[in-house]
Motif scaffolding. Structure first.
Motif, PDB file in Angstrom:
ATOM      1  N   UNK A 172       0.845  -1.191   0.000  1.00  0.00           N
ATOM      2  CA  UNK A 172       0.000   0.000   0.000  1.00  0.00           C
ATOM      3  C   UNK A 172       0.885   1.246   0.000  1.00  0.00           C
ATOM      4  N   UNK A 173       0.334   2.347  -0.498  1.00  0.00           N
ATOM      5  CA  UNK A 173       1.106   3.596  -0.552  1.00  0.00           C
ATOM      6  C   UNK A 173       1.302   4.154   0.860  1.00  0.00           C
ATOM      7  N   UNK A 174       2.412   4.868   1.103  1.00  0.00           N
ATOM      8  CA  UNK A 174       2.634   5.507   2.403  1.00  0.00           C
ATOM      9  C   UNK A 174       1.749   6.744   2.542  1.00  0.00           C
ATOM     10  N   UNK A 175       1.634   7.296   3.773  1.00  0.00           N
ATOM     11  CA  UNK A 175       0.863   8.534   3.934  1.00  0.00           C
ATOM     12  C   UNK A 175       1.519   9.682   3.168  1.00  0.00           C
ATOM     13  N   UNK A 176       0.708  10.628   2.736  1.00  0.00           N
ATOM     14  CA  UNK A 176       1.240  11.804   2.027  1.00  0.00           C
ATOM     15  C   UNK A 176       0.777  13.072   2.730  1.00  0.00           C
ATOM     16  N   UNK A 177       1.571  14.122   2.609  1.00  0.00           N
ATOM     17  CA  UNK A 177       1.278  15.411   3.263  1.00  0.00           C
ATOM     18  C   UNK A 177       1.609  16.554   2.315  1.00  0.00           C
ATOM     19  N   UNK A 178       0.952  17.695   2.522  1.00  0.00           N
ATOM     20  CA  UNK A 178       1.356  18.900   1.795  1.00  0.00           C
ATOM     21  C   UNK A 178       1.276  20.101   2.750  1.00  0.00           C
ATOM     22  N   UNK A 179       1.579  21.292   2.228  1.00  0.00           N
ATOM     23  CA  UNK A 179       1.610  22.463   3.086  1.00  0.00           C
ATOM     24  C   UNK A 179       0.239  22.764   3.704  1.00  0.00           C
TER      25      UNK A 179
END
Ligand code: SAH
Length: 225
Positions: free
Chosen positions: A175-182
């Protein structure tokens, strides 16, 4: 890639194919989707495509003749790699099936309705049957949209950043890892420091660890494949 879709509701496809990644792929000429209204192939003056089931019982069944006429016409114009029927009892759609189908040059998708299609169509014309899950939809159109979306985004050149589809869930068995943005800090909810570190090796290591953790927690069966 060329996809021919046989349906009694071509309008259902207008919105999902009119936006975002699928629309771009069509506009760029990478994929052509042709919709065929099954009623155009009915010889009945009411343009019927269904009839009562032999043996009685609830619901209607899609007749052979209009479907056969439509498939035969398409096949007389070109060779097809597959003739797919969307069906709840078909092979379960997953990323590996989508990857396989994304390498085809062309295929037909037949969308069923009512109680389904006359079994003889399945025996004589259909080469592959795909289910999108263990639940029953009222028609094959939404299944066809899901199938097309999952396939089209895999075709090289469709997604701008070539690596993007490859880093999605399931593609590498994780599964894809968590993602974050500004912003990096939203009222005290902080993004993991490593992602702000600029250390690419550490970031890749963290992402892999998170992928493994997420897969272990949510889809442990994927790790045994
Ligand atoms: N009587 C059938 C269901 C018919 S539903 C049965 O019990 O198996 C009507 C149509 O919707 C089907 O012919 C099929 O084309 C489509 N459909 C329904 N559920 C689906 C699913 N989970 N995946 C793909 N297609 C589906």
């Amino acid at each position: 890639m060329r996809i021919d879709i046989i349906t009694i509701f071509p309008e259902i496809f207008e919105s999902p194919f009119g936006y975002s990644i699928i629309k771009r792929a069509i506009d760029k000429g990478i994929v052509a989707v042709q919709l065929h209204n099954l009623r155009d192939y009915s010889q009945n003056k009411h343009r019927n495509v269904d009839d009562y089931p032999f043996g009685g019982g609830a619901g209607m069944v899609m007749m052979i003749d209009p479907i056969a006429r439509c498939i035969e016409k398409l096949k007389s114009e070109r060779d097809y790699d597959e003739v797919i029927y969307t069906s709840p009892d078909g092979e379960m759609l997953n990323q590996s099936v989508s990857n396989q189908i994304s390498t085809l040059n062309n295929f037909i998708i037949l969308c069923g309705h009512y109680k389904g299609i006359d079994e003889r169509i399945r025996e004589h014309f259909i080469t592959r049957e795909i289910s999108i899950g263990n639940y029953v939809l009222s028609g094959g159109e939404l299944a066809a949209v899901v199938l097309c979306d999952s396939i089209i985004r895999l075709i090289p050149g469709v997604i701008g950043d070539e690596t993007s589809a490859l880093s999605d869930s399931f593609q590498d068995g994780l599964l894809a890892p968590p993602v974050y943005t500004r912003p990096s800090d939203y009222h005290g909810w902080r993004v993991p420091d490593v992602l702000l570190s600029g250390n690419d090796a550490e970031i890749q290591k963290w992402r892999l660890e998170q992928s493994i953790k997420r897969t272990t927690e949510r889809r442990p069966e994927m790790l045994n494949d």
